[in-house]
Enzyme design. Sequence first.
Site, short mmCIF file in Angstrom:
data_model
loop_
_atom_site.label_atom_id
_atom_site.label_comp_id
_atom_site.label_asym_id
_atom_site.label_seq_id
_atom_site.Cartn_x
_atom_site.Cartn_y
_atom_site.Cartn_z
N ASP A 1 8.37 1.98 -8.08
CA ASP A 1 7.59 1.45 -9.37
C ASP A 1 6.28 0.70 -8.59
O ASP A 1 6.17 0.47 -7.51
CB ASP A 1 8.30 0.38 -9.97
N GLU B 1 0.88 3.03 -8.05
CA GLU B 1 -0.40 3.77 -8.16
C GLU B 1 -1.55 3.46 -7.09
O GLU B 1 -2.27 4.26 -6.76
CB GLU B 1 -1.11 3.47 -9.43
N ASP C 1 5.55 3.88 -18.77
CA ASP C 1 5.96 3.07 -19.91
C ASP C 1 5.35 3.70 -21.22
O ASP C 1 4.28 3.44 -21.74
CB ASP C 1 4.95 1.78 -19.75
O1 MIG Z 1 4.57 -4.35 -14.90
O2 MIG Z 1 9.73 -3.44 -13.40
O3 MIG Z 1 7.13 1.24 -15.46
O4 MIG Z 1 9.73 0.83 -16.00
O5 MIG Z 1 10.72 -1.91 -16.11
C1 MIG Z 1 5.66 -3.64 -15.28
C2 MIG Z 1 9.35 -3.84 -14.70
C3 MIG Z 1 6.63 -3.15 -14.19
C4 MIG Z 1 6.86 -0.99 -14.91
C5 MIG Z 1 7.76 0.04 -15.02
C6 MIG Z 1 8.94 -0.28 -15.96
C7 MIG Z 1 9.76 -1.62 -15.44
C8 MIG Z 1 8.62 -2.64 -15.21
N1 MIG Z 1 7.65 -2.25 -14.45
#
Ligand code: MIG
Length: 623
Positions: free
Chosen positions: A305, A308, A417
Amino acid sequence: MITRYSYSPMIETGAVVREITVSAGAPEPFTLTEDGGFLLRMDEKCRVYGLGEAIRGINKRGWVYTSWCSDDPFHTEDKRSLYGAHNFLIFDGEVRFGAFFDLPGKITFDLGYTDSDTAVIKPESLHLDLYIITGDTLKAIVSEFRSLIGKSYIPPAWAFGYGQSRWGYVTEKDIRDCADRYRDAGIPLSMLYLDIDYMDSFKDFTVHPERFPDLKAFAQEMKARGIRLIPIIDAAVKREAGYSVYDEGHEKGYFCKDADGEDYVVGVWPGMSVLPDFLNPEASKWFGQQYKALTDLGIEGFWNDMNEPALFYSERGLNDAFKEIKDLEEAPLDALNFFGVRDTLVRLQNSEDDYKRFWHDTPQGKFSHYDVHNLYGYHMTKSAYEALCDLLGEPPLLFSRASYIGAHRYGGIWTGDNSSWWGHILQSLQQMAGLNMCGFLFSGSDIGGFGGDCTRDLLIRWMSFALFTPLMRNHAAFGTRSQEAFAFGDTEVFRHIIELRYRLIPYLHSAFEKAAKEDGMYFRPLAFDYEDDEIAATVEDQLMVGDSLMIAPIYVQNAVARHVYLPEPMTQIRMHEGEISTEELKEGWHYIPVPLGDVVYFTTSPIPLAEPVVNTAESDGNN
Ligand code: MIG
């Protein structure tokens, strides 16, 4: 056929795996504009396909898209960028061809937005390779393109099971309770996802000592029940002396640096953090090896995650912002000042100023992050995949949020999201079409929606669609209403749908493998299979799945029936309360009743259904 035009590319992105000699001359059928854009006049009938994860219709004509990997949790129709940068598209008009714009930076696709008859594709600066791809059919163009970018990632077979996730499960007990509730409802479950709270202070590759006192034993206990634990890994590393991942990376110079050669410090979940330089092969390899901390505990899959990379702020940006706010504090307060104060902080998030202020040390030279932004998530996926294949001796389950074409060889992606909105069922279906063209076959969206509160009917309809997506995962944001299959009282309806998924796995899995091995598409718009059918070409809410199945899900609140277009005679398969019935239908339009809880799909030739699997604590671990 593939023709390559080269405009002094800055860096080899790694997207392409085949050597194509550069052609001189004009990049036909585009004309090059004076300011370095690629222009195409589109005839009235011309449709535009592709662009991977981009939102809106399967036919992308009429809107404008910018490839710029962005952490944006509001997927509304006006958005131009999401997490992925997938610069491949097909123009299907009097002239029909595919085009891949291979560059690591920003590029905008104006597909009849400014002028409805004109497409202008404008890289921020003209440093790229352009591949023009022709073929006899839409499918042939896609497979030719895919032969250029290499074979798609294939996950382990168990990854085709159903997974439950929630940002909000904090402890081992939360996870076990969830597994128990699935078991008590008799609903099969193959994966439980661990979100950031399993970590110790959001530090990658650590486990919170109280929340998960013995993750190894717990992973074993779950696996014996047929459930794998799939932890999240974030891109940024907490800056904390004494934390070995930070200490080692810092000492070896593996984090992205500012112009003065100091680690660039950004704020994300762990607070002040640093960014692994995934574009530096040594750093990337080193980061990959860190997964060992978790594979040693029996973990076989991960989701990556925030790559980007998402930044809440940077140390530098925050200091500047505090100064600005201080100055505004002295000024007489009016509305403008007030908004000034507010926006000073809002602007810090994912700021391009920050992206311009840190650097990558690549074998091809030093680059400002801004110039190679769209490659970051891709290289994180590559880092994880290569290390995990080594560590596990076989490919892991792996999917990422950010991506660039090329990453499809190393993992899947989920669409980030989304929200608990009816429109996002259709959005997800349409995204699957574009993603498959770009090689991202192992994909899916957060079932039930990530943001906002889900309802029982929304979850039923969403699952009735998502049971066909290779990645089938229910996930929700912190603070939202529970949306597990057991959260709405009556569990039977969900049991039947999820059981159907398991019954269909032999078909879905072999369709997936075939698409991956033959550079094909697992999900296809009807236009790709029925090229001469003018109606099929306009259908935006049905997809072909594998060789002989078609889906037409319900995505409208309260709808109990819908129009379905059959391009040829098909068998309608209906699952009602777990029972399957069939009916032969003629080609053409049908108005098909689909009461809540029924799943209806269509086949062109018989497909096998496996025996139902039920969740039992004594499962052999293969479900
Ligand atoms: O700033 O880890 O897209 O699936 O649950 C949010 C917490 C960070 C974004 C991900 C989401 C995840 C969440 N993350």
